[in-house]
Each structure stands twice: as C-alpha cells, then as structure tokens.
Design a protein around this motif. Structure first.
Motif, PDB file in Angstrom:
ATOM      1  N   ALA A  27       0.788  -1.192   0.133  1.00  0.00           N
ATOM      2  CA  ALA A  27       0.045   0.063   0.015  1.00  0.00           C
ATOM      3  C   ALA A  27       1.011   1.098  -0.043  1.00  0.00           C
ATOM      4  N   TYR A  28       2.233   1.058  -0.098  1.00  0.00           N
ATOM      5  CA  TYR A  28       3.030   2.382  -0.040  1.00  0.00           C
ATOM      6  C   TYR A  28       3.530   2.627  -1.305  1.00  0.00           C
ATOM      7  N   ALA A  29       4.052   3.837  -1.549  1.00  0.00           N
ATOM      8  CA  ALA A  29       4.339   4.216  -2.773  1.00  0.00           C
ATOM      9  C   ALA A  29       5.642   3.516  -3.401  1.00  0.00           C
ATOM     10  N   LEU A  30       6.356   2.871  -2.525  1.00  0.00           N
ATOM     11  CA  LEU A  30       7.696   2.299  -2.818  1.00  0.00           C
ATOM     12  C   LEU A  30       7.597   0.971  -2.145  1.00  0.00           C
ATOM     13  N   SER A  31       7.767  -0.263  -2.747  1.00  0.00           N
ATOM     14  CA  SER A  31       7.491  -1.398  -1.904  1.00  0.00           C
ATOM     15  C   SER A  31       8.665  -2.624  -2.589  1.00  0.00           C
ATOM     16  N   GLY A  32       8.750  -3.544  -2.071  1.00  0.00           N
ATOM     17  CA  GLY A  32       9.642  -4.701  -2.650  1.00  0.00           C
ATOM     18  C   GLY A  32      10.035  -5.641  -1.453  1.00  0.00           C
ATOM     19  N   THR A  33      11.182  -6.183  -1.637  1.00  0.00           N
ATOM     20  CA  THR A  33      11.749  -7.081  -0.672  1.00  0.00           C
ATOM     21  C   THR A  33      13.083  -7.049  -0.173  1.00  0.00           C
ATOM     22  N   ILE A  34      13.309  -7.445   1.149  1.00  0.00           N
ATOM     23  CA  ILE A  34      14.745  -7.297   1.664  1.00  0.00           C
ATOM     24  C   ILE A  34      15.088  -8.762   1.774  1.00  0.00           C
ATOM     25  N   GLN A  76       9.105  -8.358   3.339  1.00  0.00           N
ATOM     26  CA  GLN A  76       8.397  -7.439   2.335  1.00  0.00           C
ATOM     27  C   GLN A  76       8.393  -6.085   3.132  1.00  0.00           C
ATOM     28  N   PHE A  77       8.488  -5.119   2.232  1.00  0.00           N
ATOM     29  CA  PHE A  77       8.568  -3.684   2.791  1.00  0.00           C
ATOM     30  C   PHE A  77       7.590  -2.921   2.075  1.00  0.00           C
ATOM     31  N   GLY A  78       7.200  -1.769   2.695  1.00  0.00           N
ATOM     32  CA  GLY A  78       6.768  -0.528   2.025  1.00  0.00           C
ATOM     33  C   GLY A  78       7.500   0.433   2.505  1.00  0.00           C
ATOM     34  N   PHE A  79       7.420   1.574   1.696  1.00  0.00           N
ATOM     35  CA  PHE A  79       8.012   2.977   2.056  1.00  0.00           C
ATOM     36  C   PHE A  79       7.209   4.168   1.648  1.00  0.00           C
ATOM     37  N   ASP A  80       6.849   5.068   2.127  1.00  0.00           N
ATOM     38  CA  ASP A  80       6.430   6.366   1.757  1.00  0.00           C
ATOM     39  C   ASP A  80       7.624   7.188   1.056  1.00  0.00           C
ATOM     40  N   ASN A 152      11.603   9.688 -10.521  1.00  0.00           N
ATOM     41  CA  ASN A 152      12.121   8.680 -11.599  1.00  0.00           C
ATOM     42  C   ASN A 152      13.013   7.523 -11.130  1.00  0.00           C
ATOM     43  N   LEU A 153      13.049   6.520 -11.702  1.00  0.00           N
ATOM     44  CA  LEU A 153      14.037   5.294 -11.552  1.00  0.00           C
ATOM     45  C   LEU A 153      15.150   5.329 -12.543  1.00  0.00           C
ATOM     46  N   TYR A 154      16.034   5.391 -11.950  1.00  0.00           N
ATOM     47  CA  TYR A 154      17.489   5.218 -12.901  1.00  0.00           C
ATOM     48  C   TYR A 154      18.282   3.779 -12.361  1.00  0.00           C
ATOM     49  N   ASP A 155      18.177   2.842 -13.338  1.00  0.00           N
ATOM     50  CA  ASP A 155      18.658   1.494 -13.045  1.00  0.00           C
ATOM     51  C   ASP A 155      20.067   1.612 -13.527  1.00  0.00           C
ATOM     52  N   ARG A 156      21.103   1.444 -12.646  1.00  0.00           N
ATOM     53  CA  ARG A 156      22.344   1.481 -13.177  1.00  0.00           C
ATOM     54  C   ARG A 156      22.861   0.239 -13.810  1.00  0.00           C
ATOM     55  N   GLY A 163      13.369   4.597 -21.556  1.00  0.00           N
ATOM     56  CA  GLY A 163      12.831   3.744 -20.566  1.00  0.00           C
ATOM     57  C   GLY A 163      13.634   3.678 -19.530  1.00  0.00           C
ATOM     58  N   ASN A 164      15.104   4.117 -19.345  1.00  0.00           N
ATOM     59  CA  ASN A 164      16.015   4.338 -18.191  1.00  0.00           C
ATOM     60  C   ASN A 164      16.670   5.837 -18.118  1.00  0.00           C
ATOM     61  N   PRO A 165      16.265   6.607 -17.188  1.00  0.00           N
ATOM     62  CA  PRO A 165      15.361   6.438 -16.186  1.00  0.00           C
ATOM     63  C   PRO A 165      13.976   6.652 -16.673  1.00  0.00           C
ATOM     64  N   SER A 166      12.940   6.199 -15.845  1.00  0.00           N
ATOM     65  CA  SER A 166      11.530   5.907 -16.081  1.00  0.00           C
ATOM     66  C   SER A 166      10.796   6.826 -15.097  1.00  0.00           C
ATOM     67  N   PRO A 167       9.736   7.656 -15.027  1.00  0.00           N
ATOM     68  CA  PRO A 167       8.944   8.201 -14.426  1.00  0.00           C
ATOM     69  C   PRO A 167       8.210   7.092 -13.302  1.00  0.00           C
ATOM     70  N   PHE A 168       7.683   7.300 -12.458  1.00  0.00           N
ATOM     71  CA  PHE A 168       6.828   6.390 -11.576  1.00  0.00           C
ATOM     72  C   PHE A 168       6.089   7.250 -10.436  1.00  0.00           C
ATOM     73  N   THR A 169       4.978   6.687 -10.034  1.00  0.00           N
ATOM     74  CA  THR A 169       4.292   7.247  -8.782  1.00  0.00           C
ATOM     75  C   THR A 169       4.288   6.122  -7.840  1.00  0.00           C
ATOM     76  N   ARG A 170       4.358   4.980  -8.398  1.00  0.00           N
ATOM     77  CA  ARG A 170       4.259   3.719  -7.464  1.00  0.00           C
ATOM     78  C   ARG A 170       5.404   2.629  -8.081  1.00  0.00           C
ATOM     79  N   LEU A 171       6.037   2.351  -7.185  1.00  0.00           N
ATOM     80  CA  LEU A 171       7.114   1.309  -7.782  1.00  0.00           C
ATOM     81  C   LEU A 171       7.260  -0.055  -6.785  1.00  0.00           C
ATOM     82  N   THR A 172       6.971  -1.149  -7.520  1.00  0.00           N
ATOM     83  CA  THR A 172       6.657  -2.245  -6.517  1.00  0.00           C
ATOM     84  C   THR A 172       7.774  -3.245  -6.387  1.00  0.00           C
ATOM     85  N   SER A 173       8.780  -3.052  -6.927  1.00  0.00           N
ATOM     86  CA  SER A 173       9.716  -4.107  -7.298  1.00  0.00           C
ATOM     87  C   SER A 173      11.176  -3.596  -6.924  1.00  0.00           C
TER      88      SER A 173
END
Length: 178
Positions: A27-34, A76-80, A152-156, A163-173
């Motif tokens: 439910a957070y703007a940024l989520s993923g795994t640790i 699992q984590f979520g972060f505003d 924006n997400l920039y993947d090194r 597509g790199n960087p790409s804008p986002f409002t919600r990132l789940t990975s």
C-alpha cells in the motif's frame, strides 16, 4: 463561528500529532523485498539517503514504512516517498539493522542497497552529472539524464536511454539484499 474556531484548531492539532498509520507493504508508494543474512533478530528499518542540489545530504528514516517478515531471511517492505519540492536530487532507499534502536541509519550499521537510484526533479528536463556522497560509497557518478517531473527510477545495471530513467508514482519491485 468564533466558538467553533478553537475546536477546529484543537482537532487539527490532534490529527497532526497522531501516529502514522501502518499499512500493508504493497500500500506504500515504494515496495519490494529485503533478503539476506542479517544475523539474529535484526531491527530492520528503511531510510532515504542521498543528495540534493545544491548539496543537501539526506539521511532520514522518519518516513512512513513497514517491514514484515515473510520467511527465513526474507522480508516484504513498504515505504512512503516524500515530495521534495524545488530540490533535484538522487536518492536510494536502504535497509539497515538499527543496532542502537534510534530509528536512524548511523554510519557503521549493517545496511543493504541496490543499483537503482531514485531521481527526484521538480521539473521535467535534464539533470546534470551527480557525485554520490562518501557515506553512500562515494566515487560513483551518475550521468546527465533526462527526467520527468517527480520521481524517476534510474537502474545503473541497464544502459541509459529510452525507458531508463523512467518516471513512476508507484514502484513495487525495489529489491534490497545482503
């Protein structure tokens, strides 16, 4: 009307002082795994670290978040993500073991990051090359890039370009691992 003003003021103060709502990680703007070996009973927290222009170093974990165990050495984590008006910057969300339990990442605490950078810009356009602060490993330079207003997400690990960087409002990975 004057009698209602103090009541409205008190109500707004009480709502501002209440604790942040804890939500499920997705439910957070940024989520993923640790993942990884964090030792016995780690106190995992997340922090937004990075640098803005002009050089305003950010290291804050006082942002709404939730870290939930999902099995051995997996969470699992979520972060505003905060809005950072008028400041262009390059950030990462890091996971850290809050060894001294002060709810802040301190140099020397075990942490994990990835090769994905969160670039915030108050306007669409080109962001100049950025040098990363020493406490984040230093020495890395991000190339000049074209970004969209907001996050924006920039993947090194992927070539800079379409597509790199790409804008986002919600990132789940957003994956962090030790």
């Amino acid at each position: 009307m004057r009698a209602a003003l103090p009541a409205l003021l008190l109500l707004s103060l009480l709502s501002a002082c209440r604790p942040q709502e804890v939500r499920p990680p997705d439910a957070y703007a940024l989520s993923g795994t640790i993942a990884g070996d964090w030792g016995a009973a780690p106190r995992l927290r997340l922090a937004l670290v990075g640098t803005g222009v002009p050089v305003a170093v950010t290291n804050t974990s006082a942002i709404g978040q939730n870290v939930v165990s999902s099995g051995p050495n997996t969470w699992q984590f979520g972060f505003d993500l905060p809005g950072i008006p008028a400041v262009t910057g390059v950030y990462q969300v890091i996971a850290f073991d809050d060894a001294n339990n002060n709810a802040r990442y301190d140099v020397g605490e075990t942490f994990a990051r990835n090769r994905q950078w969160l670039v915030y810009s108050p306007v669409s356009g080109t962001v100049d090359t950025v040098e990363i602060p020493e406490f984040l490993g230093g020495g890395e330079l991000l190339p000049a890039m074209t970004v969209t207003r907001g996050w924006n997400l920039y993947d090194r690990s992927v070539a800079l370009g379409a597509g790199n960087p790409s804008p986002f409002t919600r990132l789940t990975s957003y994956t962090l691992s030790r």
